[in-house]
Structures are given as structure tokens and as C-alpha cells.
Write a protein that holds these residues in place. Structure first.
Motif, PDB file in Angstrom:
ATOM      1  N   LYS A  21       0.836  -1.201   0.000  1.00  0.00           N
ATOM      2  CA  LYS A  21       0.000   0.000   0.000  1.00  0.00           C
ATOM      3  C   LYS A  21       0.870   1.249   0.000  1.00  0.00           C
ATOM      4  O   LYS A  21       1.914   1.294   0.660  1.00  0.00           O
ATOM      5  CB  LYS A  21      -0.912   0.035   1.234  1.00  0.00           C
ATOM      6  CG  LYS A  21      -1.960  -1.069   1.271  1.00  0.00           C
ATOM      7  CD  LYS A  21      -2.809  -0.941   2.523  1.00  0.00           C
ATOM      8  CE  LYS A  21      -3.866  -2.047   2.570  1.00  0.00           C
ATOM      9  NZ  LYS A  21      -4.713  -1.944   3.789  1.00  0.00           N
ATOM     10  N   THR A  23      -0.078   4.148   1.230  1.00  0.00           N
ATOM     11  CA  THR A  23      -0.199   4.821   2.529  1.00  0.00           C
ATOM     12  C   THR A  23       0.773   4.230   3.549  1.00  0.00           C
ATOM     13  O   THR A  23       1.435   4.960   4.303  1.00  0.00           O
ATOM     14  CB  THR A  23      -1.634   4.711   3.066  1.00  0.00           C
ATOM     15  OG1 THR A  23      -2.041   3.330   3.042  1.00  0.00           O
ATOM     16  CG2 THR A  23      -2.588   5.521   2.211  1.00  0.00           C
ATOM     17  N   GLN A  33       1.600  10.402   1.129  1.00  0.00           N
ATOM     18  CA  GLN A  33       1.152   9.481   0.089  1.00  0.00           C
ATOM     19  C   GLN A  33       1.383  10.055  -1.318  1.00  0.00           C
ATOM     20  O   GLN A  33       1.888   9.351  -2.192  1.00  0.00           O
ATOM     21  CB  GLN A  33      -0.326   9.151   0.298  1.00  0.00           C
ATOM     22  CG  GLN A  33      -0.884   8.176  -0.722  1.00  0.00           C
ATOM     23  CD  GLN A  33      -2.343   7.854  -0.431  1.00  0.00           C
ATOM     24  OE1 GLN A  33      -2.815   8.044   0.681  1.00  0.00           O
ATOM     25  NE2 GLN A  33      -3.052   7.351  -1.450  1.00  0.00           N
ATOM     26  N   SER A  37       3.590   8.315  -4.390  1.00  0.00           N
ATOM     27  CA  SER A  37       2.993   8.087  -5.720  1.00  0.00           C
ATOM     28  C   SER A  37       3.826   8.771  -6.802  1.00  0.00           C
ATOM     29  O   SER A  37       4.055   8.207  -7.879  1.00  0.00           O
ATOM     30  CB  SER A  37       1.560   8.604  -5.746  1.00  0.00           C
ATOM     31  OG  SER A  37       0.752   7.890  -4.826  1.00  0.00           O
ATOM     32  N   ARG A  54      -3.081  -1.895  -9.908  1.00  0.00           N
ATOM     33  CA  ARG A  54      -3.968  -1.611  -8.788  1.00  0.00           C
ATOM     34  C   ARG A  54      -5.181  -2.534  -8.846  1.00  0.00           C
ATOM     35  O   ARG A  54      -5.836  -2.642  -9.861  1.00  0.00           O
ATOM     36  CB  ARG A  54      -4.412  -0.157  -8.798  1.00  0.00           C
ATOM     37  CG  ARG A  54      -5.315   0.221  -7.614  1.00  0.00           C
ATOM     38  CD  ARG A  54      -5.635   1.704  -7.616  1.00  0.00           C
ATOM     39  NE  ARG A  54      -4.457   2.524  -7.341  1.00  0.00           N
ATOM     40  CZ  ARG A  54      -3.979   2.756  -6.128  1.00  0.00           C
ATOM     41  NH1 ARG A  54      -4.583   2.228  -5.076  1.00  0.00           N
ATOM     42  NH2 ARG A  54      -2.920   3.503  -5.963  1.00  0.00           N
ATOM     43  N   GLY A  56      -8.394  -2.898  -6.463  1.00  0.00           N
ATOM     44  CA  GLY A  56      -9.062  -2.357  -5.283  1.00  0.00           C
ATOM     45  C   GLY A  56      -8.162  -1.342  -4.622  1.00  0.00           C
ATOM     46  O   GLY A  56      -7.680  -0.396  -5.249  1.00  0.00           O
ATOM     47  N   ARG A  57      -7.862  -1.549  -3.327  1.00  0.00           N
ATOM     48  CA  ARG A  57      -7.052  -0.597  -2.571  1.00  0.00           C
ATOM     49  C   ARG A  57      -5.588  -1.039  -2.474  1.00  0.00           C
ATOM     50  O   ARG A  57      -4.795  -0.399  -1.807  1.00  0.00           O
ATOM     51  CB  ARG A  57      -7.651  -0.414  -1.170  1.00  0.00           C
ATOM     52  CG  ARG A  57      -9.099   0.054  -1.209  1.00  0.00           C
ATOM     53  CD  ARG A  57      -9.661   0.267   0.179  1.00  0.00           C
ATOM     54  NE  ARG A  57      -8.983   1.359   0.870  1.00  0.00           N
ATOM     55  CZ  ARG A  57      -9.297   1.758   2.105  1.00  0.00           C
ATOM     56  NH1 ARG A  57     -10.253   1.136   2.765  1.00  0.00           N
ATOM     57  NH2 ARG A  57      -8.654   2.759   2.669  1.00  0.00           N
ATOM     58  N   GLN A  58      -5.266  -2.166  -3.127  1.00  0.00           N
ATOM     59  CA  GLN A  58      -3.897  -2.686  -3.029  1.00  0.00           C
ATOM     60  C   GLN A  58      -3.196  -2.601  -4.372  1.00  0.00           C
ATOM     61  O   GLN A  58      -3.828  -2.624  -5.441  1.00  0.00           O
ATOM     62  CB  GLN A  58      -3.911  -4.135  -2.539  1.00  0.00           C
ATOM     63  CG  GLN A  58      -3.996  -4.249  -1.012  1.00  0.00           C
ATOM     64  CD  GLN A  58      -3.567  -5.626  -0.541  1.00  0.00           C
ATOM     65  OE1 GLN A  58      -4.164  -6.619  -0.958  1.00  0.00           O
ATOM     66  NE2 GLN A  58      -2.569  -5.685   0.310  1.00  0.00           N
TER      67      GLN A  58
END
Length: 303
Positions: A21, A23, A33, A37, A54, A56-58
Motif C-alpha cells: 500500500k 499509505t 502518500q 505516488s 492496482r 481495489g485498494r492494493q
């Protein structure tokens, strides 16, 4: 805009691979963050291929990213090892010291210091070579030795020589000798006494001859020896009396093997420190010298 590869980009890439992740990577790197990126995007521009997908959120690394990660991880492991080495050197947990010393110091004085030093700094390896003063000078001129200890009246352009301690020469007598009743000895006290002399090639021999001649003293020469320790052993065994440099005299007197008495007038003896002229002493060498100077004071100037 063209980007160049930076260590910070690789740090961000590694952190995202390991956390999955952006974050979490940002927290690990103590940054934001968006910053992570941006570094990943810059790294992809430099690499010319995608690094993550990517879902989802991972983020999931591509096969190219995994191949890159293997090499990056090896580099980071190497950096971690280098950091440990730096830390070890900073705290004296790693290092070495190569020393050359005249026998008068290399037989007991320097071993005593080395033993205390290695107890205090167990990560340091110390090597000691016992050599004549002239040989110590030659060793230091090679720039391979860190420290040298000698007694010299000559110099070498590749060696820095400076006095480290000066103390009076000492008369050494067998225990129970009648002259031990005197507080100090003059040249005349040696007249017709059995005497053990330094070898004629030793600098101090000529100085002793001048001292004896100043009082018209003609001792009976019974033996010669190159080393002060050998002379003191002969004195301890009753072969005669002598005049030697102060460190060896003090060591034998402390062991109860001889009696020492100062000379009048005083005959100073100087111990020299030799350093390679083409480089400064290391932090390890400087720490060792502090202990050497303390040992000189303890042995020759305990008051």
C-alpha cells in the motif's frame, strides 16, 4: 520531463513492494502518500515499464517489478551491512592496529597496554612487532605500520618523530648490594665494580661511557648485552651492576629482582613516538596513544 534514477525512488518502490500500500509505504518513509505516488511514477518513467497493478485498494507488482526488486533488495542488504560496519568503526567495535616497538617497550610495557586496550575495545585487533629502534624507523617509513616506539637520534622524511616521554636513566643493583644504601649514585661509585654494559652499537652505551668518564670511573666490564632486560637479568643473578633505561629498570624493580637508584648528575632518556608522515593517526591509534601516555606516567611518574 526526463527523470533520473534516485535512491529515494528505490526506497519508495521497496516500501510499496513490502507493504502493498502507498499509505503504509509513506508512513514507513516518514513522507506523504502523494510524494510516494510521485516517486513511483518517476521511477516508471526512468524504467520504461509499469511497476504495479492496482486491484481495489492494493497494489500488486508486475513481473518486471519483482525482477527489479530482487536486485534492489540485494543493494539495500549491502547498504545495511555497510551501515553496520560504519557503526562498528565509530564505536571501536571493528578495526586493527599494527605497532612496532623497541624491545625495552615491546617486552612488557606495550603488552601491558595492549592487554588493557583489548579489554576496553574487544573489537580491535592489535599486532606488535619487537624490533630495534632503527628497524622500527624503517617499518614506519613503509607507511604500513600505525605506531612506532623507539629511541632515536635520526629522522626519516616519511616518518614523524616526536618525544612521548622522558625520564632519568637508572642504576640497577643486585638485591642487598652495599651501594643500595646510597640515595643516588655518582660515576665514581662504579669504579672497579663488576659492570654489565650495553652493546657498543647501542646509542645509550656512548652516553653511559661519557657519564662514567666524567668521574674517572673504570668499572670492570664482565659482560655486554643488547637488551636492557638481558642486562637486568644478569644484575638480578649477581653478575654485576649496570645503568639502563628507566622502563625496564622500573619493571624489574617492581618484580623485586633488582634495586634501582637515580644517577647524579641526571642522565635523561627519551622515548620517541613514530608516526607515518603520509597519513594522520586513526581514531583507534589515538585512543591507544592515550593509554600509552597514561602507562608511562603510572610506571615512571606514579607520584
Amino acid at each position: 520531463m526526463l527523470h533520473r534514477l534516485t535512491h529515494r525512488q528505490l526506497e519508495a518502490f521497496r516500501a510499496v513492494i513490502e507493504t502493498g500500500k502507498v499509505t503504509a509505504a509513506a508512513e514507513a518513509l516518514h513522507t506523504t502518500q502523494p510524494s510516494v505516488s510521485r516517486m513511483l511514477s518517476d521511477l516508471e518513467d526512468v524504467a520504461g515499464f509499469g511497476l504495479f497493478e492496482r486491484r481495489g485498494r492494493q497494489l500488486f507488482p508486475t513481473s518486471e517489478a519483482l525482477a527489479l526488486y530482487e536486485e534492489v533488495e540485494r543493494s539495500f542488504v549491502g547498504l545495511a551491512e555497510i551501515s553496520r560496519v560504519i557503526e562498528d568503526i565509530r564505536h571501536f567495535r571493528r578495526g586493527s592496529l599494527l605497532i612496532a616497538g623497541m624491545p625495552a617497550l615491546a617486552l612488557k610495557f606495550l603488552p601491558d597496554v595492549i592487554a588493557a586496550f583489548t579489554r576496553a575495545e574487544p573489537g580491535i585487533t592489535v599486532s606488535l612487532r619487537a624490533r630495534s629502534s632503527q628497524a622500527v624507523l624503517r617499518h614506519l617509513s613503509s607507511q604500513q605500520f600505525d605506531l612506532g616506539f623507539a629511541a632515536l637520534d635520526t629522522d626519516h622524511p616519511a616518518v614523524t618523530r616526536r618525544p612521548i616521554f622522558t625520564a632519568p636513566m637508572q642504576a640497577v643493583l643486585p638485591p642487598g648490594h652495599p651501594l643500595a644504601n646510597k640515595e643516588q649514585l655518582e660515576a665514581v661509585d662504579f669504579h672497579d665494580q663488576p659492570f654489565i654494559a650495553l652493546g657498543s652499537e647501542i646509542i645509550t652505551r656512548s652516553e653511559t661511557d661519557v657519564f662514567l668518564a666524567s668521574g674517572n670511573a673504570r668499572p670492570r666490564l664482565v659482560a655486554e648485552a643488547q637488551l636492557s632486560a638481558s642486562i637486568c637479568e644478569l644484575v638480578a643473578n649477581g653478575a654485576g651492576l649496570s645503568i639502563v633505561e628507566p622502563v625496564t629498570a622500573a619493571n624489574f624493580a617492581a618484580a623485586g629482582k633488582v634495586i634501582t637508584r637515580p644517577l647524579h648528575p641526571v642522565q635523561p632518556f627519551r622515548y620517541d613516538l613514530l608516526l607515518p608522515a603520509l597519513r594522520d593517526p586513526s581514531r583507534v591509534a589515538t585512543r591507544f596513544l592515550e593509554m600509552v601516555e597514561a602507562q608511562f606516567k603510572a610506571v615512571l611518574d606514579p607520584g
